[in-house]
Design a protein around this motif. Structure first.
Motif, PDB file in Angstrom:
ATOM      1  N   SER A  70      40.816  32.683  59.431  1.00 42.83           N
ATOM      2  CA  SER A  70      41.752  31.663  59.916  1.00 42.83           C
ATOM      3  C   SER A  70      43.203  32.073  59.724  1.00 42.83           C
ATOM      4  O   SER A  70      44.073  31.699  60.529  1.00 42.83           O
ATOM      5  N   MET A  71      43.499  32.867  58.686  1.00 39.60           N
ATOM      6  CA  MET A  71      44.876  33.240  58.361  1.00 39.60           C
ATOM      7  C   MET A  71      45.322  34.528  59.035  1.00 39.60           C
ATOM      8  O   MET A  71      46.521  34.810  59.067  1.00 39.60           O
ATOM      9  N   GLU A  72      44.395  35.315  59.572  1.00 37.56           N
ATOM     10  CA  GLU A  72      44.732  36.617  60.152  1.00 37.56           C
ATOM     11  C   GLU A  72      44.584  36.566  61.672  1.00 37.56           C
ATOM     12  O   GLU A  72      43.469  36.563  62.194  1.00 37.56           O
ATOM     13  N   PRO A  73      45.713  36.529  62.416  1.00 34.81           N
ATOM     14  CA  PRO A  73      45.641  36.436  63.886  1.00 34.81           C
ATOM     15  C   PRO A  73      44.869  37.580  64.536  1.00 34.81           C
ATOM     16  O   PRO A  73      44.231  37.381  65.575  1.00 34.81           O
ATOM     17  N   SER A  74      44.908  38.774  63.946  1.00 35.48           N
ATOM     18  CA  SER A  74      44.218  39.914  64.545  1.00 35.48           C
ATOM     19  C   SER A  74      42.700  39.751  64.511  1.00 35.48           C
ATOM     20  O   SER A  74      41.985  40.468  65.215  1.00 35.48           O
ATOM     21  N   LEU A  75      42.196  38.815  63.708  1.00 31.06           N
ATOM     22  CA  LEU A  75      40.757  38.581  63.611  1.00 31.06           C
ATOM     23  C   LEU A  75      40.286  37.442  64.519  1.00 31.06           C
ATOM     24  O   LEU A  75      39.113  37.080  64.470  1.00 31.06           O
ATOM     25  N   HIS A  76      41.184  36.913  65.338  1.00 31.23           N
ATOM     26  CA  HIS A  76      40.813  35.827  66.243  1.00 31.23           C
ATOM     27  C   HIS A  76      40.209  36.407  67.526  1.00 31.23           C
ATOM     28  O   HIS A  76      40.780  36.326  68.619  1.00 31.23           O
ATOM     29  N   VAL A  77      39.046  37.015  67.350  1.00 36.43           N
ATOM     30  CA  VAL A  77      38.291  37.644  68.436  1.00 36.43           C
ATOM     31  C   VAL A  77      36.835  37.199  68.307  1.00 36.43           C
ATOM     32  O   VAL A  77      36.425  36.686  67.257  1.00 36.43           O
ATOM     33  N   PRO A  78      36.022  37.348  69.379  1.00 33.31           N
ATOM     34  CA  PRO A  78      34.647  36.828  69.359  1.00 33.31           C
ATOM     35  C   PRO A  78      33.819  37.246  68.154  1.00 33.31           C
ATOM     36  O   PRO A  78      33.088  36.413  67.590  1.00 33.31           O
ATOM     37  N   MET A  79      33.911  38.506  67.734  1.00 35.27           N
ATOM     38  CA  MET A  79      33.094  38.967  66.615  1.00 35.27           C
ATOM     39  C   MET A  79      33.316  38.110  65.370  1.00 35.27           C
ATOM     40  O   MET A  79      32.370  37.717  64.681  1.00 35.27           O
ATOM     41  N   TYR A  80      34.576  37.786  65.095  1.00 31.91           N
ATOM     42  CA  TYR A  80      34.896  37.034  63.881  1.00 31.91           C
ATOM     43  C   TYR A  80      34.717  35.536  64.080  1.00 31.91           C
ATOM     44  O   TYR A  80      34.518  34.797  63.101  1.00 31.91           O
ATOM     45  N   TYR A  81      34.774  35.058  65.327  1.00 34.10           N
ATOM     46  CA  TYR A  81      34.397  33.673  65.567  1.00 34.10           C
ATOM     47  C   TYR A  81      32.927  33.454  65.226  1.00 34.10           C
ATOM     48  O   TYR A  81      32.550  32.462  64.593  1.00 34.10           O
ATOM     49  N   PHE A  82      32.090  34.391  65.682  1.00 34.51           N
ATOM     50  CA  PHE A  82      30.663  34.300  65.354  1.00 34.51           C
ATOM     51  C   PHE A  82      30.438  34.456  63.855  1.00 34.51           C
ATOM     52  O   PHE A  82      29.538  33.827  63.288  1.00 34.51           O
ATOM     53  N   LEU A  83      31.248  35.302  63.213  1.00 28.52           N
ATOM     54  CA  LEU A  83      31.133  35.467  61.763  1.00 28.52           C
ATOM     55  C   LEU A  83      31.463  34.159  61.044  1.00 28.52           C
ATOM     56  O   LEU A  83      30.813  33.805  60.052  1.00 28.52           O
ATOM     57  N   CYS A  84      32.464  33.440  61.541  1.00 30.69           N
ATOM     58  CA  CYS A  84      32.799  32.137  60.949  1.00 30.69           C
ATOM     59  C   CYS A  84      31.652  31.151  61.135  1.00 30.69           C
ATOM     60  O   CYS A  84      31.350  30.362  60.222  1.00 30.69           O
ATOM     61  N   MET A  85      31.027  31.180  62.302  1.00 29.58           N
ATOM     62  CA  MET A  85      29.847  30.331  62.513  1.00 29.58           C
ATOM     63  C   MET A  85      28.753  30.671  61.520  1.00 29.58           C
ATOM     64  O   MET A  85      28.091  29.781  60.963  1.00 29.58           O
TER      65      MET A  85
END
Length: 332
Positions: A70-85
């Motif tokens: 949530s704090m790192e804009p560079s991680l706002h991509v599909p792979m990390y969205y699924f990781l958050c899920m």
């Protein structure tokens, strides 16, 4: 000789027999009694310490993953969205069973309301199916990223990721919904004592004084269908991924590309291997003590939520670097 029926629940098969409980004049219960791990009562305190440690690691690790992404804009991509899920489902899965288990081990609080028991049963099934679906979605993300890198941002747009996520969640909710509804309709006149540490599906419905083959066959067929679909999709995705990797010109390029899949593969193994081991134990280990079956059922639900954030924290450079930055800033 009558064949003993089996049911695959939350990834494993549980043998049951209608003669497992002593017949009584018991009527439909308002509460059930959870025994914990029968046969290991003397070790409940030590087991609880281990489970509590695993739970604490799972809570800390998954919240850390959510915070970093949530704090790192560079991680706002599909792979990390699924990781958050995945992190959210791990938190729900472990929280749905651990607090009650610890109250059994520490305070001998074995009673659980009938509706609460069915709710726990639902969440266990629902979240397990969702987690399996998330792994399939992550496999699709890796397939697009490696086999069609130039089109990744146009194929996996944010609306597409939202639709995939909703489909995964809705499938889990719908597949799990019949379990508590079927369990509620059976009459319970045998006993309200569940020989388990949580409301595992077959451990509950086998107490019914009715023909429960509908529950048994539905649970088995849905678990096989869902697991088979997801594992097949993951296998096909990685077949294409490996073909693309081996077509790369240099060894360094192949290793670097495969490294982007390593965290996902490790999490898949952490999720499916305990399930497979539990399946084989219950299917072929007829002489294995009941306490071992229950321990394996607990391991299946507790180990992946603990390991997933560790795997991604150690093997994913972006998360590892961001975590090191946090500690570095705190230390200065």
């Amino acid at each position: 000789m009558q064949e003993t029926p089996f049911c695959l629940t939350v990834g494993h098969i549980v043998p049951y027999s209608m003669s497992d409980s002593n017949t009584t004049d018991f009527t439909n219960p308002s509460t059930f009694i959870l025994l914990g791990i029968p046969g290991l009562e003397a070790a409940h305190v030590w087991i609880s310490i281990l489970f509590c440690t695993m739970y604490a690691i799972a809570i800390l690790g998954n919240f850390t993953i959510l915070f970093i992404v949530s704090m790192e804009p560079s991680l706002h991509v599909p792979m990390y969205y699924f990781l958050c899920m995945l992190a959210v489902t791990d938190l729900i899965l472990s929280t749905s069973i651990l607090p009650k288990m610890l109250s059994i081990y520490w305070f001998n609080a074995r009673e659980i309301n009938f509706s609460a028991c069915l709710t726990q049963m639902y969440f266990i099934h629902c979240v397990a199916v969702i987690e399996s679906g998330i792994f399939a979605a992550m496999a699709f993300d890796r397939y697009v990223a490696i086999c069609h890198p130039l089109r990744h941002s146009t194929i996996l747009t944010n609306p597409v990721v939202v639709k995939i996520s909703l489909a995964v969640v809705l499938r889990g909710g719908m597949v799990a919904l019949p379990h508590p509804f079927l369990a509620r309709r059976w009459p319970y006149c045998r006993t309200n004592i569940i020989s388990h540490s949580y409301c595992e599906h077959m451990a509950v419905v086998k107490l019914a004084c009715a023909d429960i083959r509908v529950s048994s066959y539905y649970s088995l067929s849905m678990a096989l269908l869902v697991t088979g679909m997801d594992v097949s999709f993951i296998a096909v995705s990685y077949t294409q991924i490996l073909r693309a990797i081996f077509s790369l010109p240099t060894k360094d390029a192949r290793l670097k590309t495969f490294g982007t899949c390593s965290s996902h593969l490790c999490s898949i193994l952490a999720f499916y291997i305990p399930a497979l081991f539990s399946f084989l134990t219950h299917r072929f280990g007829q002489n294995v003590p009941l306490y071992f079956h229950i321990l394996m059922a607990n391991v299946y639900l507790l180990v992946p939520p603990m390991l997933n954030p560790i795997i991604y924290g150690v093997r994913t450079k972006q998360i590892r670097d961001r975590l090191l930055q946090l500690f570095t800033h705190k230390g200065t």
